[in-house]
Design a protein around this motif. Structure first.
Motif, mmCIF file in Angstrom:
data_model
loop_
_atom_site.group_PDB
_atom_site.id
_atom_site.type_symbol
_atom_site.label_atom_id
_atom_site.label_comp_id
_atom_site.label_asym_id
_atom_site.label_seq_id
_atom_site.Cartn_x
_atom_site.Cartn_y
_atom_site.Cartn_z
ATOM 1 N N LEU A 5 0.829 -1.210 0.000
ATOM 2 C CA LEU A 5 0.000 0.000 0.000
ATOM 3 C C LEU A 5 0.865 1.262 0.000
ATOM 4 O O LEU A 5 0.502 2.271 -0.614
ATOM 5 N N ASN A 6 2.007 1.183 0.677
ATOM 6 C CA ASN A 6 2.918 2.334 0.717
ATOM 7 C C ASN A 6 3.534 2.634 -0.643
ATOM 8 O O ASN A 6 4.085 3.713 -0.854
ATOM 9 N N ARG A 7 3.468 1.661 -1.553
ATOM 10 C CA ARG A 7 4.013 1.864 -2.897
ATOM 11 C C ARG A 7 2.951 2.346 -3.887
ATOM 12 O O ARG A 7 3.243 2.498 -5.073
ATOM 13 N N VAL A 8 1.737 2.549 -3.422
ATOM 14 C CA VAL A 8 0.668 3.043 -4.290
ATOM 15 C C VAL A 8 0.610 4.565 -4.192
ATOM 16 O O VAL A 8 0.503 5.123 -3.100
ATOM 17 N N ARG A 9 0.681 5.216 -5.315
ATOM 18 C CA ARG A 9 0.704 6.676 -5.380
ATOM 19 C C ARG A 9 -0.611 7.185 -5.962
ATOM 20 O O ARG A 9 -1.080 6.679 -6.989
ATOM 21 N N SER A 74 7.156 8.809 -13.486
ATOM 22 C CA SER A 74 8.379 8.376 -14.177
ATOM 23 C C SER A 74 9.009 7.134 -13.571
ATOM 24 O O SER A 74 9.605 6.329 -14.282
ATOM 25 N N ASP A 75 8.892 6.946 -12.247
ATOM 26 C CA ASP A 75 9.516 5.794 -11.592
ATOM 27 C C ASP A 75 8.541 4.635 -11.394
ATOM 28 O O ASP A 75 8.898 3.621 -10.777
ATOM 29 N N CYS A 76 7.322 4.750 -11.903
ATOM 30 C CA CYS A 76 6.292 3.730 -11.663
ATOM 31 C C CYS A 76 6.410 2.573 -12.649
ATOM 32 O O CYS A 76 6.757 2.760 -13.817
ATOM 33 N N VAL A 77 6.063 1.368 -12.171
ATOM 34 C CA VAL A 77 6.087 0.187 -13.035
ATOM 35 C C VAL A 77 4.706 -0.124 -13.598
ATOM 36 O O VAL A 77 4.572 -0.941 -14.511
ATOM 37 N N TRP A 78 3.672 0.507 -13.055
ATOM 38 C CA TRP A 78 2.303 0.288 -13.552
ATOM 39 C C TRP A 78 1.485 1.520 -13.207
ATOM 40 O O TRP A 78 1.569 2.044 -12.094
ATOM 41 N N VAL A 79 0.687 1.993 -14.201
ATOM 42 C CA VAL A 79 -0.092 3.216 -14.029
ATOM 43 C C VAL A 79 -1.506 2.948 -14.507
ATOM 44 O O VAL A 79 -1.714 2.429 -15.614
ATOM 45 N N VAL A 80 -2.487 3.303 -13.686
ATOM 46 C CA VAL A 80 -3.890 3.176 -14.088
ATOM 47 C C VAL A 80 -4.542 4.548 -13.992
ATOM 48 O O VAL A 80 -4.365 5.272 -13.010
ATOM 49 N N GLY A 81 -5.253 4.933 -15.041
ATOM 50 C CA GLY A 81 -5.908 6.232 -15.081
ATOM 51 C C GLY A 81 -7.410 6.094 -14.979
ATOM 52 O O GLY A 81 -7.999 5.162 -15.538
ATOM 53 N N ALA A 107 2.617 -3.662 -7.192
ATOM 54 C CA ALA A 107 3.351 -2.922 -6.159
ATOM 55 C C ALA A 107 4.410 -3.778 -5.485
ATOM 56 O O ALA A 107 5.310 -3.248 -4.838
ATOM 57 N N ALA A 108 4.319 -5.104 -5.646
ATOM 58 C CA ALA A 108 5.384 -5.972 -5.142
ATOM 59 C C ALA A 108 6.670 -5.762 -5.932
ATOM 60 O O ALA A 108 7.752 -6.143 -5.482
ATOM 61 N N LEU A 109 6.556 -5.146 -7.125
ATOM 62 C CA LEU A 109 7.698 -4.990 -8.025
ATOM 63 C C LEU A 109 8.195 -3.553 -8.117
ATOM 64 O O LEU A 109 9.262 -3.304 -8.664
ATOM 65 N N GLY A 110 7.425 -2.597 -7.585
ATOM 66 C CA GLY A 110 7.829 -1.200 -7.660
ATOM 67 C C GLY A 110 6.648 -0.284 -7.467
ATOM 68 O O GLY A 110 5.512 -0.735 -7.282
ATOM 69 N N PRO A 111 6.867 1.035 -7.530
ATOM 70 C CA PRO A 111 5.764 1.986 -7.330
ATOM 71 C C PRO A 111 4.708 1.864 -8.423
ATOM 72 O O PRO A 111 5.019 1.613 -9.587
ATOM 73 N N VAL A 112 3.458 2.030 -8.037
ATOM 74 C CA VAL A 112 2.351 2.081 -8.990
ATOM 75 C C VAL A 112 1.580 3.376 -8.739
ATOM 76 O O VAL A 112 1.678 3.968 -7.663
#
Length: 245
Positions: A5-9, A74-81, A107-112
């Motif tokens: 959850l902390n990796r979700v932006r 820019s640093d996210c591995v997955w983006v949903v709009g 989010a297990a792999l990086g920021p989303v």
């Protein structure tokens, strides 16, 4: 799950009313999501934002303000709009629960990032180009407009429920460690720029009449979920293509 959850932006784009920023921050904090990025807000900081945050002032204090969506993800591995309307894009359109589950998995792999558009006009097609998927909240057909903070509340609640009912965090961590890391959005943008350059060099792309070629390529590779090493492999191929060997 809290680590994921902390990796979700949450990214709010072009927010007009500062009170909506405060209400969104309050909704986020109640669901355990704390990373807030603001893209070119009209007024921030502002007293109305602080007043409606109602105890989520710490999120406002840590919020980052950037100029555009590219910088926000820019640093996210997955983006949903989020989008109330289907556009001429060919990435998946998900419901809130499915989008939340995929967000936590990635989010297990990086920021989303969850990207929310302007109160009255949403996200532009160019901003939606940065998204791996879209999410639509199933409102009634004749009144599809949700308040910005309401949309944030729905999505962060879905994230909270996915975290509470999802897989064991140890299993998710192991799965993340076992695979090559997903490419960041910054790496993907580098690939798209390289594609445009290479296709222009070999005269597949006409810069004066590009049509929708680059957008269709974006959608193809955004759906693919490329890893960092796959992006580097493709860029190596493009480099040799430009050299004619």
């Amino acid at each position: 799950m809290e680590e994921r959850l902390n990796r979700v932006r949450v990214v709010l784009v072009g927010t007009t009313h500062p009170g909506n920023i405060g209400s969104a921050a309050r909704a986020m904090k109640a669901m355990g999501v704390t990373d807030l990025v603001l893209v070119a807000p009209e007024r921030f900081p502002h007293a109305d934002a602080t007043a409606l945050a109602s105890g989520a002032d710490d999120l406002l204090a840590r919020a980052r303000v950037v100029d555009d969506v590219a910088a926000a993800v820019s640093d996210c591995v997955w983006v949903v709009g989020t989008s109330a309307r289907l556009r001429t894009h060919s990435v998946p359109v998900l419901g809130p629960d499915v989008a939340a589950g995929q967000a936590l998995e990635n989010a297990a792999l990086g920021p989303v990032a969850l990207v929310f558009g302007r109160e009255h006009s949403g996200l532009t097609n160019t901003e939606l180009d940065y998204c791996n998927a879209f999410v639509q909240i199933p409102t009634v057909a004749d009144f599809s407009s949700l308040n910005l903070a309401g949309s944030v509340q729905v999505m962060t609640y879905a994230l909270r429920m996915a975290a509470l009912t999802g897989m064991d965090p140890g299993q998710a961590s192991a799965a993340g460690e076992a695979r090559d890391p997903l490419a960041t959005q910054d790496e993907m943008e580098g690939l798209f720029r390289h594609f445009e350059q290479a296709l222009t060099t070999i005269e597949v792309l006409d810069p004066d009449n590009p049509r929708n070629l680059m957008r269709r390529l974006r959608h193809l590779y955004m759906r693919a979920g490329l890893t960092g090493s796959e992006v580097r492999m493709l860029r190596g191929i493009l480099t040799h293509t430009e050299k004619g060997r």
